[in-house]
Design a protein around this motif. Structure first.
Motif, mmCIF file in Angstrom:
data_model
loop_
_atom_site.group_PDB
_atom_site.id
_atom_site.type_symbol
_atom_site.label_atom_id
_atom_site.label_comp_id
_atom_site.label_asym_id
_atom_site.label_seq_id
_atom_site.Cartn_x
_atom_site.Cartn_y
_atom_site.Cartn_z
ATOM 1 N N LEU A 220 78.117 88.638 -16.362
ATOM 2 C CA LEU A 220 77.457 88.155 -17.572
ATOM 3 C C LEU A 220 76.043 87.677 -17.258
ATOM 4 N N ALA A 221 75.892 86.948 -16.160
ATOM 5 C CA ALA A 221 74.568 86.462 -15.771
ATOM 6 C C ALA A 221 73.605 87.622 -15.558
ATOM 7 N N LYS A 222 74.067 88.642 -14.876
ATOM 8 C CA LYS A 222 73.213 89.795 -14.587
ATOM 9 C C LYS A 222 72.799 90.501 -15.874
ATOM 10 N N ARG A 223 73.733 90.625 -16.830
ATOM 11 C CA ARG A 223 73.436 91.316 -18.089
ATOM 12 C C ARG A 223 72.416 90.571 -18.939
ATOM 13 N N THR A 224 72.400 89.250 -18.822
ATOM 14 C CA THR A 224 71.597 88.435 -19.741
ATOM 15 C C THR A 224 70.324 87.870 -19.107
ATOM 16 N N GLY A 225 69.987 88.326 -17.911
ATOM 17 C CA GLY A 225 68.704 87.942 -17.325
ATOM 18 C C GLY A 225 68.729 86.698 -16.474
ATOM 19 N N PHE A 226 69.877 86.405 -15.861
ATOM 20 C CA PHE A 226 69.990 85.277 -14.949
ATOM 21 C C PHE A 226 70.386 85.763 -13.561
ATOM 22 N N ARG A 227 70.057 84.968 -12.570
ATOM 23 C CA ARG A 227 70.636 85.152 -11.246
ATOM 24 C C ARG A 227 71.519 83.947 -10.954
ATOM 25 N N VAL A 228 72.616 84.171 -10.248
ATOM 26 C CA VAL A 228 73.515 83.073 -9.890
ATOM 27 C C VAL A 228 72.841 82.239 -8.803
ATOM 28 N N PHE A 229 72.584 80.987 -9.111
ATOM 29 C CA PHE A 229 71.979 80.087 -8.123
ATOM 30 C C PHE A 229 73.059 79.513 -7.219
ATOM 31 N N TYR A 230 74.140 78.962 -7.822
ATOM 32 C CA TYR A 230 75.313 78.628 -7.021
ATOM 33 C C TYR A 230 76.541 78.460 -7.904
ATOM 34 N N GLU A 231 77.696 78.528 -7.248
ATOM 35 C CA GLU A 231 78.994 78.315 -7.880
ATOM 36 C C GLU A 231 79.732 77.286 -7.048
ATOM 37 N N HIS A 232 80.217 76.242 -7.689
ATOM 38 C CA HIS A 232 80.867 75.143 -6.972
ATOM 39 C C HIS A 232 82.259 74.913 -7.565
ATOM 40 N N ASP A 233 83.288 75.232 -6.819
ATOM 41 C CA ASP A 233 84.669 75.029 -7.252
ATOM 42 C C ASP A 233 85.047 73.569 -7.008
ATOM 43 N N ILE A 234 85.235 72.817 -8.088
ATOM 44 C CA ILE A 234 85.561 71.394 -7.964
ATOM 45 C C ILE A 234 86.972 71.101 -8.493
ATOM 46 N N THR A 235 87.830 72.100 -8.495
ATOM 47 C CA THR A 235 89.180 71.931 -9.049
ATOM 48 C C THR A 235 89.878 70.710 -8.465
ATOM 49 N N VAL A 236 89.902 70.591 -7.140
ATOM 50 C CA VAL A 236 90.635 69.483 -6.514
ATOM 51 C C VAL A 236 90.032 68.138 -6.877
ATOM 52 N N ASN A 237 88.740 68.115 -7.166
ATOM 53 C CA ASN A 237 88.067 66.860 -7.513
ATOM 54 C C ASN A 237 88.352 66.423 -8.939
ATOM 55 N N THR A 238 88.902 67.326 -9.755
ATOM 56 C CA THR A 238 89.164 67.014 -11.163
ATOM 57 C C THR A 238 90.632 66.745 -11.457
ATOM 58 N N LEU A 239 91.514 66.981 -10.494
ATOM 59 C CA LEU A 239 92.961 66.909 -10.759
ATOM 60 C C LEU A 239 93.441 65.562 -11.303
ATOM 61 N N PRO A 240 92.882 64.421 -10.887
ATOM 62 C CA PRO A 240 93.364 63.162 -11.473
ATOM 63 C C PRO A 240 93.125 63.036 -12.968
ATOM 64 N N THR A 241 92.314 63.934 -13.532
ATOM 65 C CA THR A 241 92.072 63.892 -14.971
ATOM 66 C C THR A 241 93.351 64.139 -15.767
ATOM 67 N N TYR A 242 94.219 65.018 -15.277
ATOM 68 C CA TYR A 242 95.358 65.455 -16.089
ATOM 69 C C TYR A 242 96.298 64.317 -16.487
ATOM 70 N N PRO A 243 96.779 63.497 -15.551
ATOM 71 C CA PRO A 243 97.679 62.412 -15.983
ATOM 72 C C PRO A 243 97.007 61.382 -16.872
ATOM 73 N N ILE A 244 95.744 61.047 -16.579
ATOM 74 C CA ILE A 244 95.080 60.059 -17.432
ATOM 75 C C ILE A 244 94.815 60.633 -18.811
ATOM 76 N N SER A 245 94.549 61.952 -18.905
ATOM 77 C CA SER A 245 94.363 62.588 -20.213
ATOM 78 C C SER A 245 95.627 62.499 -21.052
ATOM 79 N N CYS A 246 96.769 62.694 -20.406
ATOM 80 C CA CYS A 246 98.048 62.581 -21.130
ATOM 81 C C CYS A 246 98.250 61.172 -21.664
ATOM 82 N N GLU A 247 97.884 60.174 -20.871
ATOM 83 C CA GLU A 247 98.030 58.793 -21.331
ATOM 84 C C GLU A 247 97.076 58.493 -22.478
ATOM 85 N N ILE A 248 95.861 59.020 -22.411
ATOM 86 C CA ILE A 248 94.902 58.812 -23.495
ATOM 87 C C ILE A 248 95.404 59.463 -24.778
#
Length: 289
Positions: A220-248
């Motif tokens: 998609l980036a290539k088609r629309t005139g962008f170059r990928v600068f970086y990709e950062h997988d932060i899945t493990v850093n976001t996991l505590p969100t799930y239980p607190i989201s359920c409580e909210i």
């Protein structure tokens, strides 16, 4: 109220809780309405105060992804209650900050709680992410923080972001991306969940078939005139969100609300994330000529 606005039912619940002056819900989601970021899962304590700080941390990560500096004009598309605009406002000087959202109710709260620092300007505009009401080459940075899956079209949004960005400017987004191995099954899962929970799907504007992979974003980036600068997988850093989201959700949901359905879908998403099948990725793209 537009049909698209009416279908963001979790915002309806949060706004109702805030209007009732529910302190706990307001503390948790009254500023940032997105996942949190923890340097280590062991640091999460499950409190709403900790979650709010983690959500702030994610906004800081997005500022870094957009390579934001002083003296810039920044557009935050899908700005919610203005939390990321507030983060930029607190950290940078001589900024011209614009937040866009399709829901005037969210913007009304943003205008109330996010006031410009001495050297900055802030404006909140009601608009469609795929029809941005700004001139070409207007912004140094465009952000879309955990909201692009609500837009009518990722491709049209990328085209609009490219149009309003100055040459060499940056587009930073974060999104939930399925692993390639999961994609053949997304249609079937979408069909099953829609059959089981039709009202929740319609009211939350859900569509698993709308998911795109990391490789889809690169194309998609290539088609629309962008170059990928970086990709950062932060899945493990976001996991505590799930239980607190359920409580909210439990705390905010009014009587008669099918809370357990929302929690089941959140927990299903958590399971996929913990198996590495569903990933949370921050992308940074640079506009090229």
């Amino acid at each position: 109220m537009s049909d698209q606005t009416n279908r963001l039912r979790y915002f309806n619940v949060f706004l109702d809780s805030i209007e009732r002056q529910d302190q706990e819900v307001t503390e948790a989601v009254g500023h940032h309405v997105h996942w949190g970021y923890w340097d280590s899962n062991n640091l999460a304590d499950g409190s709403v105060q900790d979650f709010r700080q983690a959500a702030e941390n994610l906004s800081v990560k997005m500022c870094e992804a957009g390579r934001i500096t002083d003296n810039q004009k920044v557009l935050d598309v899908g700005c919610g209650f203005g939390g990321t605009i507030a983060t930029i406002n607190q950290r940078y000087k001589n900024m011209d900050l614009v937040g866009v959202n399709i829901d005037e109710r969210q913007l009304a709260r943003a205008r109330k709680i996010v006031l410009p620092a001495e050297t900055n300007k802030i404006e909140f505009v009601e608009a469609d992410a795929c029809k941005l009401p700004f001139e070409n080459n207007s912004f140094d940075v465009v952000l879309a923080v955990e909201c692009i899956f609500h837009f009518p079209s990722r491709e049209i949004f990328f085209q609009e972001a490219k149009r309003v960005l100055k040459p060499g400017g940056y587009l930073a987004i974060c999104d939930f991306t399925p692993a390639d191995i999961v994609m053949p099954w997304m249609g079937m899962l979408d069909f099953v969940f829609k059959g089981l929970f039709p009202d929740v799907y319609a009211q939350n504007n859900l569509n698993l078939n709308n998911s795109v992979t990391l490789h889809d974003y690169e194309a998609l980036a290539k088609r629309t005139g962008f170059r990928v600068f970086y990709e950062h997988d932060i899945t493990v850093n976001t996991l505590p969100t799930y239980p607190i989201s359920c409580e909210i959700l439990r705390k905010a949901s009014p009587p008669g609300w099918d809370t357990e359905v929302d929690i089941f879908l959140t927990q299903t998403m958590e399971w996929f994330s913990r198996q590495g099948l569903y990933r949370y990725i921050i992308f940074s793209f640079q506009a090229v000529s």
